[in-house]
Design a protein around this motif. Structure first.
Motif, PDB file in Angstrom:
ATOM      1  N   LEU A  83      -3.297  -1.993   2.631  1.00 17.62           N
ATOM      2  CA  LEU A  83      -1.971  -1.480   2.982  1.00 17.62           C
ATOM      3  C   LEU A  83      -1.905  -1.088   4.450  1.00 17.62           C
ATOM      4  CD1 LEU A  83      -0.816   0.745  -0.023  1.00 17.62           C
ATOM      5  CD2 LEU A  83       0.298  -1.297   0.868  1.00 17.62           C
ATOM      6  N   THR A  84      -3.011  -0.552   4.979  1.00 19.92           N
ATOM      7  CA  THR A  84      -3.016  -0.168   6.394  1.00 19.92           C
ATOM      8  C   THR A  84      -2.916  -1.383   7.310  1.00 19.92           C
ATOM      9  OG1 THR A  84      -5.452  -0.203   6.487  1.00 19.92           O
ATOM     10  CG2 THR A  84      -4.379   1.895   5.927  1.00 19.92           C
ATOM     11  N   LYS A  85      -3.192  -2.577   6.765  1.00 15.49           N
ATOM     12  CA  LYS A  85      -3.143  -3.804   7.560  1.00 15.49           C
ATOM     13  C   LYS A  85      -1.784  -4.496   7.493  1.00 15.49           C
ATOM     14  CE  LYS A  85      -7.549  -3.467   8.485  1.00 15.49           C
ATOM     15  NZ  LYS A  85      -8.030  -3.133   9.841  1.00 15.49           N
ATOM     16  N   THR A  86      -0.940  -4.079   6.558  1.00 16.21           N
ATOM     17  CA  THR A  86       0.350  -4.749   6.378  1.00 16.21           C
ATOM     18  C   THR A  86       1.375  -4.240   7.392  1.00 16.21           C
ATOM     19  OG1 THR A  86       1.050  -3.109   4.734  1.00 16.21           O
ATOM     20  CG2 THR A  86      -0.070  -5.077   3.918  1.00 16.21           C
ATOM     21  N   LYS A  87       2.384  -5.064   7.648  1.00 18.93           N
ATOM     22  CA  LYS A  87       3.424  -4.694   8.604  1.00 18.93           C
ATOM     23  C   LYS A  87       4.423  -3.714   8.005  1.00 18.93           C
ATOM     24  CE  LYS A  87       3.218  -9.024  11.243  1.00 18.93           C
ATOM     25  NZ  LYS A  87       3.977 -10.221  11.726  1.00 18.93           N
ATOM     26  N   ARG A  88       4.748  -3.893   6.739  1.00 18.57           N
ATOM     27  CA  ARG A  88       5.737  -3.031   6.084  1.00 18.57           C
ATOM     28  C   ARG A  88       5.043  -2.039   5.146  1.00 18.57           C
ATOM     29  NH1 ARG A  88      10.932  -4.784   6.624  1.00 18.57           N
ATOM     30  NH2 ARG A  88      11.241  -6.855   7.522  1.00 18.57           N
ATOM     31  N   LYS A  89       4.058  -1.314   5.670  1.00 21.09           N
ATOM     32  CA  LYS A  89       3.281  -0.410   4.819  1.00 21.09           C
ATOM     33  C   LYS A  89       4.118   0.751   4.280  1.00 21.09           C
ATOM     34  CE  LYS A  89       1.233   1.563   9.016  1.00 21.09           C
ATOM     35  NZ  LYS A  89      -0.050   1.765   9.719  1.00 21.09           N
ATOM     36  N   ASP A  90       5.124   1.176   5.040  1.00 23.51           N
ATOM     37  CA  ASP A  90       5.991   2.254   4.547  1.00 23.51           C
ATOM     38  C   ASP A  90       6.750   1.817   3.300  1.00 23.51           C
ATOM     39  OD1 ASP A  90       5.186   3.883   6.592  1.00 23.51           O
ATOM     40  OD2 ASP A  90       6.868   3.370   7.899  1.00 23.51           O
ATOM     41  N   LEU A  91       7.210   0.571   3.294  1.00 23.43           N
ATOM     42  CA  LEU A  91       7.932   0.043   2.134  1.00 23.43           C
ATOM     43  C   LEU A  91       7.004  -0.068   0.931  1.00 23.43           C
ATOM     44  CD1 LEU A  91      10.382  -1.233   0.778  1.00 23.43           C
ATOM     45  CD2 LEU A  91       9.667  -3.452   1.747  1.00 23.43           C
ATOM     46  N   TRP A  92       5.799  -0.596   1.156  1.00 26.06           N
ATOM     47  CA  TRP A  92       4.837  -0.712   0.059  1.00 26.06           C
ATOM     48  C   TRP A  92       4.432   0.657  -0.481  1.00 26.06           C
ATOM     49  CZ3 TRP A  92       4.479  -5.024  -2.386  1.00 26.06           C
ATOM     50  CH2 TRP A  92       4.662  -6.238  -1.725  1.00 26.06           C
ATOM     51  N   LEU A  93       4.269   1.618   0.398  1.00 31.56           N
ATOM     52  CA  LEU A  93       3.939   2.987  -0.050  1.00 31.56           C
ATOM     53  C   LEU A  93       5.065   3.563  -0.896  1.00 31.56           C
ATOM     54  CD1 LEU A  93       2.210   4.853   2.919  1.00 31.56           C
ATOM     55  CD2 LEU A  93       1.268   4.344   0.672  1.00 31.56           C
ATOM     56  N   LEU A  94       6.299   3.299  -0.480  1.00 32.11           N
ATOM     57  CA  LEU A  94       7.443   3.774  -1.255  1.00 32.11           C
ATOM     58  C   LEU A  94       7.434   3.183  -2.658  1.00 32.11           C
ATOM     59  CD1 LEU A  94      10.138   5.289  -1.466  1.00 32.11           C
ATOM     60  CD2 LEU A  94      11.252   3.254  -0.514  1.00 32.11           C
ATOM     61  N   LEU A  95       7.138   1.896  -2.767  1.00 31.02           N
ATOM     62  CA  LEU A  95       7.096   1.239  -4.076  1.00 31.02           C
ATOM     63  C   LEU A  95       5.976   1.801  -4.943  1.00 31.02           C
ATOM     64  CD1 LEU A  95       7.728  -2.477  -3.023  1.00 31.02           C
ATOM     65  CD2 LEU A  95       9.358  -0.867  -4.041  1.00 31.02           C
ATOM     66  N   ILE A  96       4.865   2.208  -4.317  1.00 36.52           N
ATOM     67  CA  ILE A  96       3.748   2.784  -5.070  1.00 36.52           C
ATOM     68  C   ILE A  96       4.074   4.201  -5.522  1.00 36.52           C
ATOM     69  CG2 ILE A  96       1.354   3.578  -4.868  1.00 36.52           C
ATOM     70  CD1 ILE A  96       0.895   1.185  -2.970  1.00 36.52           C
ATOM     71  N   ILE A  97       4.760   4.949  -4.656  1.00 40.42           N
ATOM     72  CA  ILE A  97       5.094   6.335  -4.984  1.00 40.42           C
ATOM     73  C   ILE A  97       6.251   6.423  -5.968  1.00 40.42           C
ATOM     74  CG2 ILE A  97       5.929   8.520  -4.000  1.00 40.42           C
ATOM     75  CD1 ILE A  97       4.523   7.751  -1.411  1.00 40.42           C
ATOM     76  N   LEU A  98       7.120   5.422  -5.969  1.00 42.93           N
ATOM     77  CA  LEU A  98       8.340   5.449  -6.784  1.00 42.93           C
ATOM     78  C   LEU A  98       8.095   5.803  -8.256  1.00 42.93           C
ATOM     79  CD1 LEU A  98      11.339   5.018  -6.234  1.00 42.93           C
ATOM     80  CD2 LEU A  98      11.079   2.645  -6.951  1.00 42.93           C
ATOM     81  N   PRO A  99       7.057   5.252  -8.918  1.00 42.75           N
ATOM     82  CA  PRO A  99       6.846   5.618 -10.333  1.00 42.75           C
ATOM     83  C   PRO A  99       6.560   7.100 -10.560  1.00 42.75           C
ATOM     84  CG  PRO A  99       5.664   3.604  -9.800  1.00 42.75           C
ATOM     85  CD  PRO A  99       6.166   4.161  -8.508  1.00 42.75           C
TER      86      PRO A  99
END
Length: 272
Positions: A83-99
């Motif tokens: 995730l730290t290597k991805t460009k849209r890590k904030d979006l991916w973190l949001l999707l992980i936190i959403l549940p």
């Protein structure tokens, strides 16, 4: 003068801690010294540490908490690294936190539907020609659902710890001829131990006292100390024994926090 003013401003927080943290702990400790008849006694503690059922239950609680922590760590660490290597890590973190915003009971009932005899997994197996499998009310189902629920709490501190490692250290390792795996093993992992310890605390400690999952997903085949506390307070009405188990759980949690405390890790100050 400023110190006195700060203490005055902090009075509401002091009151909150006294009323909702210290007082309940003292009340639980006090109640643990009374039997079901309301008589002062040390028998609750003697019975707990000499009864085979409670000792087995304690070992089972630690085993399942360890397994849940191990599963979440194995999944969360590589996920956090990539995730730290991805460009849209904030979006991916949001999707992980959403549940985590969804009510726990709703998530459990969703898994009951997924793992049931008529759920999508068994329907898929049936369409392939296999027999319907008993997925619900098993140890594997309990570990799966518990790991899913606890995963964000393991991933977030690890992600933050890795993300804070200065890029200059990664670049220096690469310039010296290290492969990506060597860089991860010799640079990233040591500097992210602070996040790993925080994640272990955030997952292991709550996993010791799970009880809703043990009933709805484990079908009471998974017995933990949290289940015993619920039984004593709501079924047998033996509040003294329930409070005793609660005290043991609190001591265990403090011990886990001590063993996983930070040891002056130098992990990640800022990104260069």
């Amino acid at each position: 003068m400023n110190t006195k003013k700060h203490h005055l401003l902090a009075i509401p927080y002091y009151l909150w801690i006294i009323l909702f943290v210290i007082a309940p702990i003292l009340l639980l400790l006090y109640r643990s010294f009374f039997n079901i008849a309301g008589q002062f006694t040390f028998d609750n503690y003697i019975h707990y540490f000499t009864n085979r059922n409670y000792l087995v239950m304690t070992a089972s609680s630690f085993l399942y908490a360890f397994l849940v922590t191990l599963v979440t760590l194995v999944i969360a660490y590589p996920m956090a690294y990539f995730l730290t290597k991805t460009k849209r890590k904030d979006l991916w973190l949001l999707l992980i936190i959403l549940p985590t915003w969804i009510n726990l009971l709703l998530k459990i009932y969703a898994f009951i539907g997924i793992l049931s005899q008529t759920g999508p997994i068994n329907s898929f197996l049936t369409n392939l020609g296999f027999e319907s499998q008993q997925l619900l009310f098993t140890n594997i189902a309990f570990l799966l659902v518990a790991a899913y629920i606890e995963l964000p709490f393991m991933l977030l501190p690890i992600f933050n710890s890795i993300d804070e490692i200065p890029h200059s250290l990664i670049e220096a390792s690469t310039d010296l001829g290290s492969s990506e795996w060597v860089t991860v093993r010799r640079v990233v992992m040591p500097l992210s131990m602070r996040g790993v310890r925080s994640g272990v605390q955030a997952v292991f400690i709550p996993s010791l006292s799970l009880f809703m999952l043990t009933r709805l997903i484990g079908g009471n085949r998974v017995i933990t100390l949290g289940t015993a506390v619920e039984q004593h307070f709501l079924v047998t009405q033996n509040w003294g024994m329930g409070a005793t188990i609660g005290v043991v759980l609190m001591v265990s949690m403090v011990l886990v926090m001590f063993l996983t405390r930070s040891r002056n890790d130098q992990g990640g100050a800022s990104n260069d």
